[in-house]
Design an enzyme around this catalytic site. Structure first.
Site, PDB file in Angstrom:
ATOM      1  N   GLU A 195      21.769 -13.009  -4.386  1.00  0.00           N
ATOM      2  CA  GLU A 195      22.650 -14.154  -4.625  1.00  0.00           C
ATOM      3  C   GLU A 195      23.607 -14.323  -3.443  1.00  0.00           C
ATOM      4  O   GLU A 195      24.222 -13.360  -2.984  1.00  0.00           O
ATOM      5  CB  GLU A 195      23.444 -13.941  -5.916  1.00  0.00           C
ATOM      6  CG  GLU A 195      24.326 -15.123  -6.292  1.00  0.00           C
ATOM      7  CD  GLU A 195      25.106 -14.888  -7.576  1.00  0.00           C
ATOM      8  OE1 GLU A 195      25.121 -15.790  -8.427  1.00  0.00           O
ATOM      9  OE2 GLU A 195      25.703 -13.808  -7.720  1.00  0.00           O
TER      10      GLU A 195
ATOM     11  N   LYS B  47      22.903 -22.923  -9.310  1.00  0.00           N
ATOM     12  CA  LYS B  47      23.259 -22.142 -10.494  1.00  0.00           C
ATOM     13  C   LYS B  47      23.862 -23.076 -11.538  1.00  0.00           C
ATOM     14  O   LYS B  47      24.746 -23.887 -11.235  1.00  0.00           O
ATOM     15  CB  LYS B  47      24.254 -21.045 -10.109  1.00  0.00           C
ATOM     16  CG  LYS B  47      24.557 -20.034 -11.207  1.00  0.00           C
ATOM     17  CD  LYS B  47      25.428 -18.912 -10.652  1.00  0.00           C
ATOM     18  CE  LYS B  47      25.708 -17.823 -11.687  1.00  0.00           C
ATOM     19  NZ  LYS B  47      26.511 -16.720 -11.118  1.00  0.00           N
TER      20      LYS B  47
ATOM     21  N   CYS C 196      22.113 -14.056 -11.149  1.00  0.00           N
ATOM     22  CA  CYS C 196      23.138 -13.209 -11.753  1.00  0.00           C
ATOM     23  C   CYS C 196      23.230 -13.425 -13.267  1.00  0.00           C
ATOM     24  O   CYS C 196      22.261 -13.250 -13.983  1.00  0.00           O
ATOM     25  CB  CYS C 196      24.468 -13.483 -11.040  1.00  0.00           C
ATOM     26  SG  CYS C 196      25.746 -12.232 -11.270  1.00  0.00           S
TER      27      CYS C 196
END
Length: 336
Positions: A45, A127, A161
């Protein structure tokens, strides 16, 4: 039947808040993965230009000096750095899924860009929801980003994540017959011993359970915190206690949850490489397919809005039709 092939998960630190130098390092890792026979390499990430750990170490008002630097080193579509990554994928004939901070007209997004082995961009996703203090830095994606793509290797999807601890995110991805999942993580280096949800035990377990629940292979790259990052970010004894060097826990999991490849030490940089065989997915699917024979749609269903959600939409967009056209040619009305 498909043929087994190798994949690689990166465990390394970026050259923090230096986009060009981090791209240089990424290209070296791409070359290394290809040289070891990997057909796909996945990065952590926000590997470009590094995860902004300063947001966890102090009040936002006290870290504002980092904002212009981080924004300037966040990558843009069509930039020289974007083109260099595409060329590296093409030159080495390898799929590259890069974790990065995407600068789109001034707003930053945690993102994953997938370059195919021909250098073409297969996907660019954001995201869906920035986590906790990440919201002081990043914007949010929408349902159009929750997609799985057909490739020459199989059906590939990606999340970042803590998107992996949201049950509905996972179910939306599982429903698209995902076979290879890229689960990108930052390092597990902050609040050591005091916040287990931020540590490796919980988060590597999230990757493992994603593999089992989705009957897919999970490639989980994970960054590390370097000495240079500690020096740049930890200018007080308190910060030195909060952020630790290392924190790398890159993993590759099979659909049965078994661990593949050889893991690296938490402070070691390199690649976790494993051979995966998509034929093994059939065994997991036979046992429990939560979006197929193991589902109960008469009891539970997920409502999933996959439409883009732009802040401004022009009147002449594809869904706008003159009233008379709809009356005369109803078949031209776009389907929902």
């Amino acid at each position: 039947m498909t043929t087994p092939f190798k994949v690689a998960a990166v465990q390394a630190s970026p050259i923090f808040m230096n986009l060009d130098a981090s791209v240089d390092k990424a290209i070296g890792l791409i070359a290394e993965a290809a040289a070891q026979g990997a057909k796909l390499v996945a990065f952590p990430e926000t590997f470009l230009p590094g995860y902004p750990w300063y947001i966890w170490l102090d009040a936002p008002a006290l870290t504002m000096h980092n904002v212009p630097v981080y924004a300037a080193n966040s990558i843009k579509v069509g930039s020289p750095q974007d083109k260099r990554l595409a060329e590296a994928a093409r030159a080495h004939g390898i799929h590259v899924v890069m974790g990065l901070s995407w600068n789109e007209n001034g707003t930053l997004y945690i993102a994953q860009w997938h370059y195919g082995p021909d250098g073409e961009v297969l996907s660019r996703r954001k995201k869906l929801k920035a986590t906790h203090v990440e919201r002081t830095v990043y914007g949010e994606g929408d349902g159009s980003d929750m997609r799985v793509y057909d490739t020459d290797l199989g059906r590939v999807g990606a999340l970042c994540c803590w998107e992996h601890i949201h049950p509905l995110n996972k179910y939306a991805m599982f429903s698209q017959n995902e076979q290879i999942h890229i689960g990108a993580w930052p390092s597990f280096s902050v609040y050591e011993g005091g916040a287990y949800a931020l540590g490796p035990e919980v988060n590597t377990s999230a990757s493992r359970m994603y593999a089992v629940e989705g009957q897919c292979f999970v490639i989980a790259p994970c960054a590390t915190v370097s000495d240079a990052m500690i020096e740049a970010l930890c200018d007080t004894p308190v910060k030195q206690q909060l952020l630790k060097r290392g924190g790398g826990y890159a993993r590759i999991f099979a659909p049965d949850g078994s661990l593949l490849g050889t893991n690296l030490a938490p402070d070691e940089e390199g690649l976790v490489i494993a051979e995966i065989d998509l034929n093994m997915i059939a065994i997991g699917k036979a046992a429990a397919d939560p979006c197929g024979h193991y589902a109960r749609p008469d009891v539970f269903r997920l409502m999933f809005n996959r439409k883009p959600a732009p802040a401004v939409m022009a009147f002449d967009n594809e869904f706008a039709r003159p009233l008379e056209a709809d009356v005369e040619s109803p078949e031209t009305t776009p389907a929902e």
